[in-house]
Design a protein around this motif. Structure first.
Motif, PDB file in Angstrom:
ATOM      1  N   LEU A  49      34.187  45.419  19.724  1.00  0.00           N
ATOM      2  CA  LEU A  49      33.639  46.262  18.665  1.00  0.00           C
ATOM      3  C   LEU A  49      34.130  45.807  17.290  1.00  0.00           C
ATOM      4  O   LEU A  49      33.359  45.756  16.323  1.00  0.00           O
ATOM      5  N   LYS A  50      35.418  45.445  17.191  1.00  0.00           N
ATOM      6  CA  LYS A  50      35.959  44.968  15.919  1.00  0.00           C
ATOM      7  C   LYS A  50      35.239  43.709  15.453  1.00  0.00           C
ATOM      8  O   LYS A  50      34.929  43.545  14.270  1.00  0.00           O
ATOM      9  N   GLU A  51      34.979  42.807  16.386  1.00  0.00           N
ATOM     10  CA  GLU A  51      34.282  41.574  16.030  1.00  0.00           C
ATOM     11  C   GLU A  51      32.877  41.871  15.523  1.00  0.00           C
ATOM     12  O   GLU A  51      32.410  41.272  14.548  1.00  0.00           O
ATOM     13  N   CYS A  52      32.207  42.803  16.167  1.00  0.00           N
ATOM     14  CA  CYS A  52      30.876  43.206  15.723  1.00  0.00           C
ATOM     15  C   CYS A  52      30.934  43.773  14.309  1.00  0.00           C
ATOM     16  O   CYS A  52      30.127  43.409  13.450  1.00  0.00           O
ATOM     17  N   LEU A  53      31.892  44.654  14.044  1.00  0.00           N
ATOM     18  CA  LEU A  53      32.008  45.265  12.725  1.00  0.00           C
ATOM     19  C   LEU A  53      32.365  44.229  11.662  1.00  0.00           C
ATOM     20  O   LEU A  53      31.875  44.289  10.528  1.00  0.00           O
ATOM     21  N   ASP A  54      33.194  43.268  12.023  1.00  0.00           N
ATOM     22  CA  ASP A  54      33.552  42.214  11.063  1.00  0.00           C
ATOM     23  C   ASP A  54      32.341  41.352  10.721  1.00  0.00           C
ATOM     24  O   ASP A  54      32.123  41.013   9.550  1.00  0.00           O
ATOM     25  N   LEU A  55      31.563  40.978  11.727  1.00  0.00           N
ATOM     26  CA  LEU A  55      30.385  40.151  11.477  1.00  0.00           C
ATOM     27  C   LEU A  55      29.322  40.923  10.688  1.00  0.00           C
ATOM     28  O   LEU A  55      28.540  40.322   9.944  1.00  0.00           O
ATOM     29  N   CYS A  56      29.305  42.241  10.847  1.00  0.00           N
ATOM     30  CA  CYS A  56      28.379  43.076  10.064  1.00  0.00           C
ATOM     31  C   CYS A  56      28.961  43.448   8.705  1.00  0.00           C
ATOM     32  O   CYS A  56      28.284  44.111   7.911  1.00  0.00           O
ATOM     33  N   ASN A  57      30.216  43.031   8.458  1.00  0.00           N
ATOM     34  CA  ASN A  57      30.886  43.278   7.178  1.00  0.00           C
ATOM     35  C   ASN A  57      31.007  44.772   6.905  1.00  0.00           C
ATOM     36  O   ASN A  57      30.715  45.252   5.797  1.00  0.00           O
ATOM     37  N   MET A  58      31.468  45.512   7.899  1.00  0.00           N
ATOM     38  CA  MET A  58      31.523  46.964   7.810  1.00  0.00           C
ATOM     39  C   MET A  58      32.901  47.463   7.410  1.00  0.00           C
ATOM     40  O   MET A  58      33.917  46.846   7.717  1.00  0.00           O
ATOM     41  N   ILE A  59      32.906  48.624   6.730  1.00  0.00           N
ATOM     42  CA  ILE A  59      34.124  49.262   6.236  1.00  0.00           C
ATOM     43  C   ILE A  59      34.195  50.671   6.803  1.00  0.00           C
ATOM     44  O   ILE A  59      33.189  51.388   6.848  1.00  0.00           O
ATOM     45  N   ASP A  60      35.386  51.073   7.230  1.00  0.00           N
ATOM     46  CA  ASP A  60      35.622  52.447   7.665  1.00  0.00           C
ATOM     47  C   ASP A  60      36.047  53.262   6.446  1.00  0.00           C
ATOM     48  O   ASP A  60      37.036  52.942   5.786  1.00  0.00           O
ATOM     49  N   LEU A  61      35.322  54.324   6.127  1.00  0.00           N
ATOM     50  CA  LEU A  61      35.599  55.133   4.945  1.00  0.00           C
ATOM     51  C   LEU A  61      36.764  56.088   5.131  1.00  0.00           C
ATOM     52  O   LEU A  61      37.136  56.796   4.200  1.00  0.00           O
ATOM     53  N   GLY A  62      37.361  56.124   6.326  1.00  0.00           N
ATOM     54  CA  GLY A  62      38.399  57.108   6.582  1.00  0.00           C
ATOM     55  C   GLY A  62      37.797  58.477   6.848  1.00  0.00           C
ATOM     56  O   GLY A  62      36.592  58.613   7.053  1.00  0.00           O
ATOM     57  N   PHE A  63      38.641  59.512   6.809  1.00  0.00           N
ATOM     58  CA  PHE A  63      38.132  60.851   7.126  1.00  0.00           C
ATOM     59  C   PHE A  63      39.126  61.896   6.666  1.00  0.00           C
ATOM     60  O   PHE A  63      40.298  61.606   6.381  1.00  0.00           O
ATOM     61  N   THR A  64      38.647  63.124   6.587  1.00  0.00           N
ATOM     62  CA  THR A  64      39.488  64.303   6.440  1.00  0.00           C
ATOM     63  C   THR A  64      39.152  65.253   7.584  1.00  0.00           C
ATOM     64  O   THR A  64      38.052  65.225   8.123  1.00  0.00           O
ATOM     65  N   GLY A  65      40.123  66.105   7.957  1.00  0.00           N
ATOM     66  CA  GLY A  65      39.901  67.022   9.059  1.00  0.00           C
ATOM     67  C   GLY A  65      40.677  66.601  10.287  1.00  0.00           C
ATOM     68  O   GLY A  65      41.546  65.712  10.237  1.00  0.00           O
ATOM     69  N   PRO A  66      40.404  67.219  11.449  1.00  0.00           N
ATOM     70  CA  PRO A  66      41.087  66.842  12.690  1.00  0.00           C
ATOM     71  C   PRO A  66      40.909  65.354  12.988  1.00  0.00           C
ATOM     72  O   PRO A  66      39.847  64.787  12.721  1.00  0.00           O
ATOM     73  N   ARG A  67      41.937  64.717  13.555  1.00  0.00           N
ATOM     74  CA  ARG A  67      41.897  63.271  13.742  1.00  0.00           C
ATOM     75  C   ARG A  67      40.858  62.852  14.766  1.00  0.00           C
ATOM     76  O   ARG A  67      40.156  61.859  14.581  1.00  0.00           O
ATOM     77  N   PHE A  68      40.747  63.593  15.859  1.00  0.00           N
ATOM     78  CA  PHE A  68      39.885  63.175  16.957  1.00  0.00           C
ATOM     79  C   PHE A  68      38.541  63.902  16.904  1.00  0.00           C
ATOM     80  O   PHE A  68      38.461  65.073  16.529  1.00  0.00           O
ATOM     81  N   THR A  69      37.493  63.197  17.298  1.00  0.00           N
ATOM     82  CA  THR A  69      36.142  63.764  17.256  1.00  0.00           C
ATOM     83  C   THR A  69      35.634  64.187  18.628  1.00  0.00           C
ATOM     84  O   THR A  69      34.577  64.814  18.712  1.00  0.00           O
ATOM     85  N   TRP A  70      36.355  63.826  19.692  1.00  0.00           N
ATOM     86  CA  TRP A  70      35.928  64.203  21.042  1.00  0.00           C
ATOM     87  C   TRP A  70      37.137  64.610  21.854  1.00  0.00           C
ATOM     88  O   TRP A  70      38.246  64.084  21.672  1.00  0.00           O
TER      89      TRP A  70
END
Length: 449
Positions: free
Chosen positions: A163-184
């Motif tokens: 997944l990291k390799e895919c995101l790097d090749l797509c030049n993607m950035i994680d914007l971070g978050f506020t609120g509870p850490r986990f989503t599931w």
């Protein structure tokens, strides 16, 4: 403008439509991505037709599993779908009254690793075909690092690297978050509890330049084991304005309301004073009787959010039990809220037919939307949409009307700059000395000549 991505774990639940309306009422998203709907075909279209969005696109389900919906409000955004699979929907988004568009990819990654690999490969190919601002949003079903998971087996290094390799090749950035850490969460007891951060928004740098203030928030989880994730493109500070007093007809259905009227109008003789007192007493009474439903709801939601924050760091059996208890209390309050919406709709449905709380809710929202001023055109023909801009323009208009156009000169401040010319002491004494006869004669001769 806001976007929300939510894995609902099934759209056939009775609470699904009510919760979507609740999200729209609170966060006003222009685009909603719904994942794992588990239904397709005509039934899917029948449900989306009841939601407060007039644009919709569905991806195919795999039997009774999967399902990905892209919903939008066409009055605020123009969405053009490009392609789709069971795991992805690609579309261009143009915000109304703007000159640029960007690519949105709604994602629901399969729980099966082999199919997720196909999705990662598809995203890499999409990245090679365009250079537009780009947003990836949805359930990726894969934590990226160890901090994104609590409990269960450790994060798989090989799968997360894919997944990291895919995101790097797509030049993607994680914007971070506020609120509870986990989503599931699997919502089990403390011994078997697993929590993960797998619902995300990713953007590329060119999109960040368009919306540098964008932020992501993990909202309170209450109707699914996934929490909704909110992306605010241009966060604004809400102005808490004092609302004018309005008499609500549904007050007449409460047996305690006549006593409020009697107490005010019975002891005060003056009309103006009685009206002012009645407004105050009725407002207080409404807050204690009807308004407490919304206060209860906000309180329960706030407690759920706090518990989920703590459980993400230090889970315990007592917190999990309290969360389940609060979820049950929330269901009761939501039922009371539906009854209140029916009264506030100002439509006598008891005479016209059977009760339909969805009808009452929608009719109330339509009336409120019709009464809102969403935009105003300024003197040069440009539309102003931001609330602060509209307020400033109206305030300036009144100031221009009632302000005098005469120009007044400001008072000259005393004191001299070091660069200004100054009189010497001799010159000051010469100006202040008496006028001599010779000076008078010289002045008169200059006038004659």
């Amino acid at each position: 403008m806001n976007l929300i991505a939510w894995n609902c774990r099934g759209a056939l639940e009775a609470s699904f439509q009510n919760y979507v309306r609740d999200l729209v009422n609170i966060y006003n998203p222009a685009i909603l991505i719904v994942m794992e709907t588990k239904i397709g075909g005509e039934r899917a279209w029948d449900i989306t037709a009841r939601l407060p969005f007039d644009g919709a696109f569905h991806s195919d389900t795999i039997g009774y599993a999967g399902g990905l919906w892209l919903l939008w409000d066409s009055s605020r955004v123009e969405v053009t779908t490009l392609s789709s699979t069971e795991q992805e929907i690609h579309a261009t988004v143009q915000v109304r009254n703007s000159n640029f568009s960007w690519l949105l990819s709604a994602i629901y990654a399969s729980p099966r690793y082999a199919e997720r690999q196909m999705l990662w490969n598809n995203l890499i190919k999409v990245a090679e075909l365009h250079n537009m601002p780009w947003v990836l949003a949805g359930d990726f079903n894969e934590p990226i690092m160890g901090e994104d998971k609590y409990g269960g087996r450790p994060v798989s290094v090989n799968r997360s690297l894919m997944l990291k390799e895919c995101l790097d090749l797509c030049n993607m950035i994680d914007l971070g978050f506020t609120g509870p850490r986990f989503t599931w969460t699997n919502r089990r007891d403390i011994q078997g509890l697993i929590q993960e951060r797998i619902d995300r928004f990713f953007v590329n740098p060119s999109w960040c330049l368009l919306y540098p203030e964008a932020r992501v928030s993990h909202l309170t989880r209450c109707h699914s084991d996934h929490c909704p994730v909110l992306l605010e493109l241009q966060p604004t500070v809400r102005n808490h304005r004092v609302r004018p007093f309005k008499f609500q007809r549904f007050w007449l259905s409460d047996v305690s309301f006549p006593k409020v009227v009697e107490n005010v109008w019975g002891r005060i003789s003056g009309l103006t004073e009685a009206i002012d007192t009645f407004q105050h007493e009725a407002t207080v009474w409404n807050k204690l009787h009807f308004g407490n439903i919304f206060a209860k709801k906000r309180k329960i939601m706030a407690r759920l959010n706090g518990i989920q924050r703590v459980v993400a760091v230090k889970p315990s059996s007592s917190l999990l039990d309290l969360e389940n208890k609060l979820l049950k209390e929330l269901d009761v309050v939501l039922g009371q809220e539906q009854e209140l919406w029916a009264l506030k709709s100002r439509i006598n449905w008891m005479v016209q037919g059977d009760r339909n709380t969805a009808f009452f809710h929608v009719s109330t929202l339509v009336r409120r939307k019709r009464n809102q001023i969403l935009a105003i055109k300024n003197g040069v023909g440009e539309w102003l949409h931001a609330e602060a801009e509209v307020m400033d323009y109206i305030r300036k208009g009144f100031s221009d009307i009632y302000t005098s156009s005469s120009i007044s000169s400001g008072r000259i401040q005393s004191g001299f700059s070091q660069w200004q010319a100054r009189l010497t002491e001799e010159e000051k004494e010469s100006l202040g000395s008496p006028v001599t006869e010779d000076e008078i004669k010289a002045g008169l001769w200059s006038l004659v000549l």
